[in-house]
Scaffold this motif. Structure first.
Motif, PDB file in Angstrom:
ATOM      1  N   ALA A   1       5.488   1.091 -14.309  1.00 18.13           N
ATOM      2  CA  ALA A   1       6.370   0.178 -13.590  1.00 18.13           C
ATOM      3  C   ALA A   1       6.530  -1.125 -14.363  1.00 18.13           C
ATOM      4  CB  ALA A   1       5.814  -0.109 -12.198  1.00 18.13           C
ATOM      5  N   CYS A   2       7.768  -1.652 -14.339  1.00 11.50           N
ATOM      6  CA  CYS A   2       8.078  -2.950 -14.960  1.00 11.50           C
ATOM      7  C   CYS A   2       7.659  -2.972 -16.424  1.00 11.50           C
ATOM      8  CB  CYS A   2       7.404  -4.089 -14.215  1.00 11.50           C
ATOM      9  SG  CYS A   2       7.776  -4.135 -12.456  1.00 11.50           S
ATOM     10  N   VAL A   3       7.828  -1.852 -17.099  1.00  9.91           N
ATOM     11  CA  VAL A   3       7.400  -1.754 -18.482  1.00  9.91           C
ATOM     12  C   VAL A   3       8.263  -2.652 -19.358  1.00  9.91           C
ATOM     13  CG1 VAL A   3       8.939   0.151 -19.135  1.00  9.91           C
ATOM     14  CG2 VAL A   3       6.690  -0.058 -20.225  1.00  9.91           C
ATOM     15  N   HIS A   4       7.747  -2.998 -20.511  1.00  8.02           N
ATOM     16  CA  HIS A   4       8.465  -3.817 -21.494  1.00  8.02           C
ATOM     17  C   HIS A   4       9.792  -3.152 -21.844  1.00  8.02           C
ATOM     18  CE1 HIS A   4       9.199  -5.538 -25.573  1.00  8.02           C
ATOM     19  NE2 HIS A   4       8.655  -6.612 -25.029  1.00  8.02           N
ATOM     20  N   PRO A   5      10.849  -3.924 -22.151  1.00 14.02           N
ATOM     21  CA  PRO A   5      12.147  -3.307 -22.479  1.00 14.02           C
ATOM     22  C   PRO A   5      12.085  -2.253 -23.575  1.00 14.02           C
ATOM     23  CG  PRO A   5      12.413  -5.661 -22.161  1.00 14.02           C
ATOM     24  CD  PRO A   5      10.944  -5.388 -22.068  1.00 14.02           C
ATOM     25  N   SER A   6      11.100  -2.328 -24.455  1.00 13.82           N
ATOM     26  CA  SER A   6      10.964  -1.310 -25.498  1.00 13.82           C
ATOM     27  C   SER A   6      10.406  -0.002 -24.965  1.00 13.82           C
ATOM     28  CB  SER A   6      10.046  -1.830 -26.604  1.00 13.82           C
ATOM     29  OG  SER A   6       8.718  -2.002 -26.106  1.00 13.82           O
ATOM     30  N   GLU A   7       9.976   0.029 -23.698  1.00 10.56           N
ATOM     31  CA  GLU A   7       9.331   1.184 -23.076  1.00 10.56           C
ATOM     32  C   GLU A   7       7.963   1.491 -23.677  1.00 10.56           C
ATOM     33  OE1 GLU A   7      10.269   2.930 -20.407  1.00 10.56           O
ATOM     34  OE2 GLU A   7      12.012   1.626 -20.138  1.00 10.56           O
ATOM     35  N   GLN A   8       7.439   0.596 -24.503  1.00  7.00           N
ATOM     36  CA  GLN A   8       6.106   0.784 -25.065  1.00  7.00           C
ATOM     37  C   GLN A   8       5.057   0.194 -24.128  1.00  7.00           C
ATOM     38  OE1 GLN A   8       5.824  -0.728 -29.050  1.00  7.00           O
ATOM     39  NE2 GLN A   8       7.399   0.630 -29.863  1.00  7.00           N
ATOM     40  N   ARG A   9       3.950   0.891 -24.002  1.00  6.30           N
ATOM     41  CA  ARG A   9       2.850   0.441 -23.153  1.00  6.30           C
ATOM     42  C   ARG A   9       1.594   0.138 -23.969  1.00  6.30           C
ATOM     43  NH1 ARG A   9       2.627   5.224 -18.945  1.00  6.30           N
ATOM     44  NH2 ARG A   9       0.703   4.123 -18.329  1.00  6.30           N
TER      45      ARG A   9
ATOM     46  N   ASP B   1       9.453 -14.026  -3.678  1.00  9.62           N
ATOM     47  CA  ASP B   1      10.851 -13.646  -3.440  1.00  9.62           C
ATOM     48  C   ASP B   1      10.883 -12.267  -2.775  1.00  9.62           C
ATOM     49  OD1 ASP B   1      13.538 -12.872  -3.549  1.00  9.62           O
ATOM     50  OD2 ASP B   1      13.879 -13.984  -5.405  1.00  9.62           O
ATOM     51  N   PRO B   2      11.264 -12.166  -1.517  1.00  8.76           N
ATOM     52  CA  PRO B   2      11.251 -10.858  -0.833  1.00  8.76           C
ATOM     53  C   PRO B   2      12.136  -9.816  -1.503  1.00  8.76           C
ATOM     54  CG  PRO B   2      11.475 -12.651   0.750  1.00  8.76           C
ATOM     55  CD  PRO B   2      11.640 -13.264  -0.601  1.00  8.76           C
ATOM     56  N   VAL B   3      13.284 -10.231  -2.044  1.00  4.58           N
ATOM     57  CA  VAL B   3      14.190  -9.273  -2.687  1.00  4.58           C
ATOM     58  C   VAL B   3      13.544  -8.696  -3.946  1.00  4.58           C
ATOM     59  CG1 VAL B   3      16.434  -8.974  -3.774  1.00  4.58           C
ATOM     60  CG2 VAL B   3      16.212 -10.423  -1.743  1.00  4.58           C
ATOM     61  N   LEU B   4      12.994  -9.588  -4.786  1.00  4.20           N
ATOM     62  CA  LEU B   4      12.335  -9.113  -6.007  1.00  4.20           C
ATOM     63  C   LEU B   4      11.078  -8.312  -5.682  1.00  4.20           C
ATOM     64  CD1 LEU B   4      12.650 -12.266  -8.309  1.00  4.20           C
ATOM     65  CD2 LEU B   4      14.056 -10.203  -8.304  1.00  4.20           C
ATOM     66  N   LEU B   5      10.378  -8.690  -4.626  1.00  3.77           N
ATOM     67  CA  LEU B   5       9.182  -7.949  -4.234  1.00  3.77           C
ATOM     68  C   LEU B   5       9.536  -6.531  -3.803  1.00  3.77           C
ATOM     69  CD1 LEU B   5       6.118  -8.201  -3.885  1.00  3.77           C
ATOM     70  CD2 LEU B   5       6.524  -8.910  -1.519  1.00  3.77           C
ATOM     71  N   ALA B   6      10.674  -6.366  -3.130  1.00  4.16           N
ATOM     72  CA  ALA B   6      11.109  -5.028  -2.720  1.00  4.16           C
ATOM     73  C   ALA B   6      11.459  -4.173  -3.942  1.00  4.16           C
ATOM     74  CB  ALA B   6      12.307  -5.140  -1.783  1.00  4.16           C
ATOM     75  N   ARG B   7      12.116  -4.783  -4.930  1.00  2.00           N
ATOM     76  CA  ARG B   7      12.431  -4.032  -6.154  1.00  2.00           C
ATOM     77  C   ARG B   7      11.150  -3.671  -6.915  1.00  2.00           C
ATOM     78  NH1 ARG B   7      17.500  -7.604  -8.584  1.00  2.00           N
ATOM     79  NH2 ARG B   7      18.964  -7.225  -6.852  1.00  2.00           N
ATOM     80  N   PHE B   8      10.199  -4.572  -6.891  1.00  3.99           N
ATOM     81  CA  PHE B   8       8.919  -4.295  -7.536  1.00  3.99           C
ATOM     82  C   PHE B   8       8.234  -3.106  -6.866  1.00  3.99           C
ATOM     83  CE2 PHE B   8       4.274  -5.327  -7.600  1.00  3.99           C
ATOM     84  CZ  PHE B   8       4.055  -5.063  -8.942  1.00  3.99           C
ATOM     85  N   ALA B   9       8.280  -3.056  -5.542  1.00  2.88           N
ATOM     86  CA  ALA B   9       7.691  -1.929  -4.823  1.00  2.88           C
ATOM     87  C   ALA B   9       8.393  -0.624  -5.180  1.00  2.88           C
ATOM     88  CB  ALA B   9       7.754  -2.187  -3.317  1.00  2.88           C
ATOM     89  N   GLU B  10       9.710  -0.662  -5.340  1.00  2.00           N
ATOM     90  CA  GLU B  10      10.448   0.547  -5.738  1.00  2.00           C
ATOM     91  C   GLU B  10      10.009   1.024  -7.117  1.00  2.00           C
ATOM     92  OE1 GLU B  10      14.530  -0.445  -5.524  1.00  2.00           O
ATOM     93  OE2 GLU B  10      14.575  -0.659  -3.330  1.00  2.00           O
ATOM     94  N   GLN B  11       9.807   0.064  -8.035  1.00  3.27           N
ATOM     95  CA  GLN B  11       9.336   0.430  -9.374  1.00  3.27           C
ATOM     96  C   GLN B  11       7.962   1.085  -9.314  1.00  3.27           C
ATOM     97  OE1 GLN B  11       9.976  -0.376 -13.014  1.00  3.27           O
ATOM     98  NE2 GLN B  11      12.071  -0.050 -12.341  1.00  3.27           N
TER      99      GLN B  11
ATOM    100  N   ALA C   1       0.824  -1.215   0.000  1.00  2.64           N
ATOM    101  CA  ALA C   1       0.000   0.000   0.000  1.00  2.64           C
ATOM    102  C   ALA C   1       0.853   1.257   0.000  1.00  2.64           C
ATOM    103  CB  ALA C   1      -0.940  -0.006   1.204  1.00  2.64           C
ATOM    104  N   GLY C   2       2.003   1.231   0.650  1.00  2.00           N
ATOM    105  CA  GLY C   2       2.843   2.421   0.712  1.00  2.00           C
ATOM    106  C   GLY C   2       3.480   2.795  -0.599  1.00  2.00           C
ATOM    107  N   ALA C   3       3.520   1.871  -1.572  1.00  2.00           N
ATOM    108  CA  ALA C   3       4.168   2.152  -2.858  1.00  2.00           C
ATOM    109  C   ALA C   3       3.167   2.496  -3.951  1.00  2.00           C
ATOM    110  CB  ALA C   3       5.002   0.942  -3.279  1.00  2.00           C
ATOM    111  N   LEU C   4       1.879   2.628  -3.605  1.00  2.00           N
ATOM    112  CA  LEU C   4       0.854   2.784  -4.632  1.00  2.00           C
ATOM    113  C   LEU C   4       0.362   4.213  -4.803  1.00  2.00           C
ATOM    114  CD1 LEU C   4      -1.349  -0.368  -3.935  1.00  2.00           C
ATOM    115  CD2 LEU C   4       0.492  -0.091  -5.591  1.00  2.00           C
ATOM    116  N   ALA C   5       1.003   5.170  -4.192  1.00  2.00           N
ATOM    117  CA  ALA C   5       0.505   6.551  -4.283  1.00  2.00           C
ATOM    118  C   ALA C   5       0.480   7.033  -5.732  1.00  2.00           C
ATOM    119  CB  ALA C   5       1.358   7.467  -3.415  1.00  2.00           C
ATOM    120  N   LEU C   6       1.595   6.862  -6.451  1.00  2.00           N
ATOM    121  CA  LEU C   6       1.652   7.320  -7.838  1.00  2.00           C
ATOM    122  C   LEU C   6       0.728   6.496  -8.727  1.00  2.00           C
ATOM    123  CD1 LEU C   6       2.867   9.206  -9.908  1.00  2.00           C
ATOM    124  CD2 LEU C   6       4.826   7.651 -10.133  1.00  2.00           C
TER     125      LEU C   6
END
Length: 685
Positions: A227-235, A209-219, A176-181
């Motif tokens: 967040a976690c967009v495709h490598p082409s940066e296209q959405r 995976d707690p480590v990957l989950l933390a990086r996901f929250a940062e994204q 919940a703390g990472a969902l403001a944006l």
């Protein structure tokens, strides 16, 4: 950003609020209305809408006329008998008894008139809640401003679920703390369907995976909907989208199943769609040019695979002529266009093989045309005897020119190869291959010269740097990259180099089939779309198609005619695919294979026998004689016999001549084993 059906801005909550009930395979689930089980299943009892409404009007007229006649007759008979007369009764008694008689007559007439007018079926089809939504609402939408009504329905659905949180799974996981944006992007309608499906999919992958989950929250905190967009940066794919997609269940809508007797009742009137469970069994579509195979099948499916690649759930390889309209280049990550100097990528001729022998075998299969398939085995051995030693000596695979030099018996090439093998200490294991290959050079039965001639088609100045990977500005794409959510477009030079295009088509399809089955990570669905697969199919490709369902992969193959394939390949190809699609105008001999594959079905057949009427006495016989003299017709009796017989679901003649333009007949098989008999589909709606 996708658009609402009414033309307004796309809203996430409104999209999520739309119902997606369970449905048979091939039915577009968003907005699907299951059929009413109370409706009659017998096709002879189910009337068309105009005839049903006419019967209802006749029933109402019979009800009114019957009431008038019967009430007049009853009242007059009672009055004649002296049982009911205003002279012998008080006005109140007369009025009460008259009302009771009227009510009894009206109630007594209801069953017979309702059966005559099919009032129960009228209620079920038009007045019941499910019948109203299925049959009346579409007509109202056409009659009264489609866009405004659709937008009102979408807004009403969104308002009904406005309190629902689309990101509840993330909040429940402690993010919940990472969902403001992300919440801000949702309120501002900056989240599209690709973003929603992609974010939830990535969360499912990293939740353990707690480590990957933390990086996901940062994204999420840093990029919100991006967040976690495709490598082409296209959405999203380049606007506008060609077809309607529902990424929540992975479906692409292609048309509407027609309301005809040949179609199963559960599919009639429903939207037709394909998903990964159907594509995993592969689809073969046959139809002449101009019938819409590319525009109404290949491109929508390619667009669906590209959208799913942006959600990190699929990878797509789309093969077709450079002129084929399979989507803009901006919608792909890798565009391979041999013969085009501006093409940013080349093709690795050995991109799907894990060992030199496998690489050489696949390349030999691609190089030889169908008419030389009898020499395939000797060509494989010859190429393996060159590719294996070369890879051991140089640590890489040879390019077309280097292969030509070795197969064509250029002394300098063989001398250099032997020296490199000896210097690397690899001469002993490869000595027999080298000696055997050199011993056969120049003989009449040597396949090396044939392979060298075929390689010359790829060793042209127009293809410089396309196949050897030596050009720094044109990296060679290897098909082993199917473990990543890539979107690949291969443009074949069919106009300028037709025979080279045939070789490349076989090579790309063969590499895809090898790479898809050899993946260690099969979490991504690997989809292949071939606009004209006539040159790409051989025995190895057909065998490869059989392995795709277990590898989470599938292919869509388009053909102009089955005659373009060797006769020995046609029946195995039909057995290797689970979905088959026939377009208007196919030849009767093509339709015969479809008809045999779809089999027969029991149908009720009515036989009517007419015979002269000889019944009755002298009066009836005299009347029949007068009728014949005056009208010129003989009275006949009619005898009806009903029986069940086997008939083809679709005959070759029907497929060749009776299919309307813009339609197709398609049968489906899901990877779960669910089968759908042939459906007549309107691909224009």
């Amino acid at each position: 950003m996708p658009r609402q059906a009414g033309g307004g801005a796309w809203r996430l909550r409104g999209w999520l609020a739309q119902e997606r009930p369970g449905a048979p395979a091939g039915v577009y689930r968003k907005g699907y209305l299951p059929p009413d089980p109370a409706l009659p299943e017998d096709e002879e009892e189910r009337l068309s809408t105009p005839l049903l409404l006419w019967r209802a009007v006749v029933g109402v007229a019979a009800y009114g006329f019957g009431y008038v006649c019967i009430s007049w007759l009853v009242l007059n008979v009672l009055a004649f008998l002296g049982w009911f007369s205003p002279k012998t009764m008080s006005p109140d008694q007369f009025s009460t008894i008259e009302s009771l008689i009227t009510i009894v007559i009206l109630v007594a007439l209801i069953p017979s008139c309702a059966r005559l007018g099919r009032w129960v079926e009228v209620y079920r089809r038009f007045l019941s809640p499910s019948g109203f939504r299925r049959n009346v609402q579409p007509a109202l939408r056409k009659a009264v401003t489609d866009e405004r009504r659709d937008q009102q329905l979408a807004e009403a659905a969104e308002a009904a679920l406005s309190a629902q949180d689309p990101w509840a799974p993330l909040r429940g996981a402690g993010l919940a703390g990472a969902l403001a944006l992300l919440d801000a992007d949702t309120r501002a309608n900056r989240v599209n369907d690709v973003d929603y499906v992609r974010i939830l999919r990535v969360h499912q992958e990293v939740a353990a995976d707690p480590v990957l989950l933390a990086r996901f929250a940062e994204q999420l905190a840093a990029r919100g909907a991006g967040a976690c967009v495709h490598p082409s940066e296209q959405r999203d794919v380049p606007a506008p989208r060609l077809a309607e997609h529902d990424l929540l269940v992975g479906q692409v809508r292609l048309g509407t199943v027609q309301d005809v007797v040949k179609n199963p009742a559960a599919h009639r009137g429903a939207a037709f769609a394909l998903d990964r469970e159907l594509l995993a069994t592969s689809l073969l579509a046959v139809g002449p040019a101009g019938t819409g195979k590319t525009a109404r099948l290949a491109r929508p499916v390619a667009e669906a695979l590209c959208l799913q690649a942006l959600t990190r759930s699929a990878c797509a390889v789309v093969v077709g002529a450079a002129e084929a309209d399979l989507g803009p280049d901006a919608g792909y990550d890798v565009v391979i266009a041999p013969g085009d100097p501006s093409s940013p990528y080349g093709l690795d001729l050995y991109g799907a093989a894990g060992d030199p022998d496998g690489a050489a075998a696949r390349l030999a299969d691609a190089l030889l045309p169908d008419e030389l398939s009898a020499r395939t085995e000797s060509a494989r051995i010859a190429l393996q005897q060159v590719v294996g030693p070369f890879h051991a000596a140089y640590g890489r695979y040879p390019g077309p020119r280097e292969l030509r030099a070795l197969l064509g018996d250029e002394e300098a090439a063989w001398t250099g190869l032997e020296e490199r093998l000896r210097a690397a200490g690899r001469w002993a294991p490869h000595e027999s291959d080298v000696q055997h290959r050199r011993g056969r050079l120049g003989r009449l039965d040597d396949p090396g010269s044939l392979l060298a001639d075929r390689l010359a088609l790829l060793d042209r100045p127009a293809f410089a740097g396309c196949f050897d990977g030596t050009a720094a500005d044109k990296p060679a794409f290897a098909m082993r990259a199917l473990e990543h959510p890539l979107r690949v477009r291969v443009k074949l030079p069919e106009r300028s180099h037709p025979e080279a295009a045939r070789i490349l088509s076989r090579l790309v399809v063969g590499q895809f089939l090898q790479a898809a089955a050899a993946r260690s990570d099969r979490s991504l669905f690997a989809g292949l779309v071939v606009d004209d697969a006539a040159a790409a199919l051989d025995n190895a490709a057909v065998q490869g198609l059989r392995r795709l369902p277990g590898a989470n992969a599938g292919a869509v193959l388009l053909l102009r005619s089955l005659v373009d394939l060797p006769e020995a390949l046609r029946v195995p190809l039909f057995g290797a695919v689970g979905c088959r699609m026939a377009f208007p105008g196919i030849a009767p001999w093509d339709g015969k294979l479809f008809s045999e594959a779809w089999g027969t079905v029991l149908v009720r057949e009515r036989a009517v026998t007419l015979a002269p009427d000889t019944s009755g006495g002298m009066l009836r016989k005299t009347g029949r004689v007068l009728r014949k003299v005056l009208a010129g017709t003989t009275a006949q009796t009619e005898s009806v016999t009903t029986r069940e017989v086997e008939r083809q679901r679709w005959s070759p003649s029907d497929l060749a001549h009776a299919l309307p333009s813009g339609h197709a007949v398609v049968s489906l098989t899901a990877v779960t084993g669910e089968q759908v008999p042939p459906l007549l589909v309107d691909l224009r709606s």
